[in-house]
Scaffold this motif. Structure first.
Motif, PDB file in Angstrom:
ATOM      1  N   ALA A  49       0.935  -1.106   0.152  1.00  0.00           N
ATOM      2  CA  ALA A  49      -0.129   0.199  -0.038  1.00  0.00           C
ATOM      3  C   ALA A  49       0.940   1.154   0.053  1.00  0.00           C
ATOM      4  O   ALA A  49       0.689   2.319  -0.816  1.00  0.00           O
ATOM      5  N   LEU A  50       1.962   1.530   0.773  1.00  0.00           N
ATOM      6  CA  LEU A  50       2.884   2.492   0.684  1.00  0.00           C
ATOM      7  C   LEU A  50       3.586   2.600  -0.514  1.00  0.00           C
ATOM      8  O   LEU A  50       3.912   3.838  -1.063  1.00  0.00           O
ATOM      9  N   GLU A  51       3.747   1.589  -1.265  1.00  0.00           N
ATOM     10  CA  GLU A  51       4.452   1.667  -2.523  1.00  0.00           C
ATOM     11  C   GLU A  51       3.552   1.983  -3.428  1.00  0.00           C
ATOM     12  O   GLU A  51       3.918   2.895  -4.452  1.00  0.00           O
ATOM     13  N   PHE A  52       2.383   1.875  -3.130  1.00  0.00           N
ATOM     14  CA  PHE A  52       1.317   2.233  -4.429  1.00  0.00           C
ATOM     15  C   PHE A  52       1.091   3.631  -4.133  1.00  0.00           C
ATOM     16  O   PHE A  52       0.858   4.520  -5.079  1.00  0.00           O
ATOM     17  N   GLU A  53       1.040   4.156  -2.877  1.00  0.00           N
ATOM     18  CA  GLU A  53       0.899   5.461  -2.402  1.00  0.00           C
ATOM     19  C   GLU A  53       2.252   6.506  -3.181  1.00  0.00           C
ATOM     20  O   GLU A  53       1.882   7.454  -3.611  1.00  0.00           O
ATOM     21  N   ARG A  54       3.050   5.904  -3.118  1.00  0.00           N
ATOM     22  CA  ARG A  54       4.427   6.628  -3.457  1.00  0.00           C
ATOM     23  C   ARG A  54       4.399   6.770  -4.821  1.00  0.00           C
ATOM     24  O   ARG A  54       4.691   7.825  -5.431  1.00  0.00           O
ATOM     25  N   ALA A  55       4.018   5.728  -5.813  1.00  0.00           N
ATOM     26  CA  ALA A  55       3.759   5.746  -7.044  1.00  0.00           C
ATOM     27  C   ALA A  55       2.769   6.693  -7.330  1.00  0.00           C
ATOM     28  O   ALA A  55       2.826   7.387  -8.319  1.00  0.00           O
ATOM     29  N   ARG A  56       1.634   6.745  -6.720  1.00  0.00           N
ATOM     30  CA  ARG A  56       0.649   7.695  -7.048  1.00  0.00           C
ATOM     31  C   ARG A  56       1.050   9.367  -6.765  1.00  0.00           C
ATOM     32  O   ARG A  56       0.837  10.055  -7.495  1.00  0.00           O
ATOM     33  N   ARG A  57       1.827   9.309  -5.854  1.00  0.00           N
ATOM     34  CA  ARG A  57       2.448  10.778  -5.205  1.00  0.00           C
ATOM     35  C   ARG A  57       3.449  11.136  -6.277  1.00  0.00           C
ATOM     36  O   ARG A  57       3.411  12.279  -6.943  1.00  0.00           O
ATOM     37  N   ALA A  58       4.304   9.999  -6.992  1.00  0.00           N
ATOM     38  CA  ALA A  58       5.112  10.625  -8.022  1.00  0.00           C
ATOM     39  C   ALA A  58       4.377  10.831  -9.340  1.00  0.00           C
ATOM     40  O   ALA A  58       4.748  11.915 -10.034  1.00  0.00           O
ATOM     41  N   GLU A  59       3.387  10.126  -9.425  1.00  0.00           N
ATOM     42  CA  GLU A  59       2.678  10.508 -10.745  1.00  0.00           C
ATOM     43  C   GLU A  59       1.927  11.783 -10.635  1.00  0.00           C
ATOM     44  O   GLU A  59       1.956  12.506 -11.712  1.00  0.00           O
ATOM     45  N   THR A  60       1.212  12.112  -9.457  1.00  0.00           N
ATOM     46  CA  THR A  60       0.821  13.294  -9.287  1.00  0.00           C
ATOM     47  C   THR A  60       1.864  14.564  -9.314  1.00  0.00           C
ATOM     48  O   THR A  60       1.532  15.622  -9.887  1.00  0.00           O
TER      49      THR A  60
END
Length: 369
Positions: free
Chosen positions: A140-151
């Motif tokens: 979940a943290l990795e998914f959140e990090r990827a979404r933040r990087a995409e944003t």
């Protein structure tokens, strides 16, 4: 989907998954100890849900305190081995106490018997469940990090497009402004009314361009209104030497495109085409929608005697348009120009987007989330 509803949905799915694990544990207890199904469910489901809360909070904070990319793997494994063993031991103690309480309300024959093999089994299951929870948190943290990087990448792209549009504004030919002011000055003594109209048109043009945002696309109809205002200003200077024709289909006028994408092309046509001809000429803007594509064309007359002087007059403006289309659409858009005899033509092809189609895509992305 807003943040609060996403959190509620995630918590509900998390508890549902643990409840299913509790039911599986109850079935394992029935098979291993011979306890009654009702007694096994009463023992396993509440105990598993309590352990889910403890594992959830504990693993969540440990995963944030020990990120995989910033801590040594040995240190991370040691922490989670110790934490899992501690949590599983506490789960076994709580299970023994809960089993004693359940025995008071159930028949002795149906109650869950807490023996050493049973405690060892619970301890092993508790360790595995804790590790599974930790892995889920890391994912979940990795998914959140990827979404933040995409944003952040999207924000950087929007900032770059805004900077690009500001650069385009600075590239609006200064001679256009200076010549317009000189024309206004000359007209004040000849035709004050016309000078006033030209001043208003010039002010309206720059007011319109200053209100544009690079990340907000405009309809082709709005872009054409800006072009007509630009040409109207130039026509005061060139008079009947500058003719302008627009051929825009009704369905094409509703399509969206980056703001001021056609203005540098028309400006090039005026400066490098009509402005170099004694008798002037015509600029034609043509647009049609062909299925999922929007086709645009800017064509102007040129002096045939200078047809070989340059392959692409106004190359800076053309390169600017190509770069902006590439930033907005990638390989889905293209720009081509040709020069034949007394005509110079620029053809643009880009995806046909409308407000309704963009809203539909946004709703689809929201549903997928």
């Amino acid at each position: 989907m807003n943040g609060s509803s996403w959190v509620r949905r995630s918590v509900a799915l998390y508890l549902l998954a643990w409840m299913m694990l509790g039911v599986l544990l109850a079935g394992l207890i029935v098979a291993a100890t011979g306890a009654g199904p009702l007694a096994s469910l009463l023992f396993a489901v509440p105990l598993t849900l309590c352990y889910a809360s403890a594992c959830g909070f504990s693993a969540y904070y440990l995963c944030r305190a020990y990120p995989l990319g910033k801590r040594r793997l040995g240190a991370v494994l040691s922490v989670f081995v110790f934490s899992a063993a501690t949590a599983a031991l506490m789960w076994c103690v709580a299970g023994s106490a809960w089993a004693s309480l359940c025995t008071l309300v159930l028949a002795q024959a149906d109650a869950v018997a807490v023996t050493r093999p049973f405690v060892a089994m619970m301890f092993g299951i508790g360790v595995l469940l804790y590790w599974m929870t930790a892995v889920a948190h890391y994912l979940a943290l990795e998914f959140e990090r990827a979404r933040r990087a995409e944003t952040q990448a999207l924000e950087s792209r929007l900032l770059a497009q805004d900077a690009e549009l500001r650069m385009l504004r600075t590239q609006v030919d200064p001679h256009f402004l200076f010549n317009s002011l000189n024309s206004i000055s000359a007209l004040t003594s000849i035709d004050p009314g016309k000078a006033r109209d030209m001043s208003l048109q010039l002010a309206g043009f720059f007011r319109h361009t200053l209100g544009l945002e690079a990340h907000r696309k405009v309809s082709l109809g709005e872009e054409m209104a800006l072009l007509e205002r630009f040409v109207a200003i130039e026509q005061v200077r060139f008079g009947p030497r500058l003719a302008f024709t627009r051929q825009v289909g009704e369905d094409a006028a509703q399509c969206l495109l980056p703001p001021m994408i056609l203005q540098p092309l028309v400006e090039n046509a005026v400066k490098h085409g009509i402005g170099q001809m004694l008798d002037g000429g015509r600029i034609t803007v043509w647009a049609e929608r062909a299925g999922s594509l929007l086709r645009l064309r800017v064509q102007n007359d040129i002096d045939p005697d200078e047809a070989g002087a340059a392959a692409a007059p106004g190359a800076i403006g053309l390169a600017n348009v190509r770069q902006r289309l590439a930033a907005a659409y990638g390989r889905q858009a293209s720009v081509h120009w040709t020069r034949e005899d007394d005509k110079f033509r620029v053809d643009l092809v880009l995806p046909a987007e409308t407000t309704e189609s963009l809203m539909g895509d946004a709703d689809a992305r929201t549903d997928r989330r």
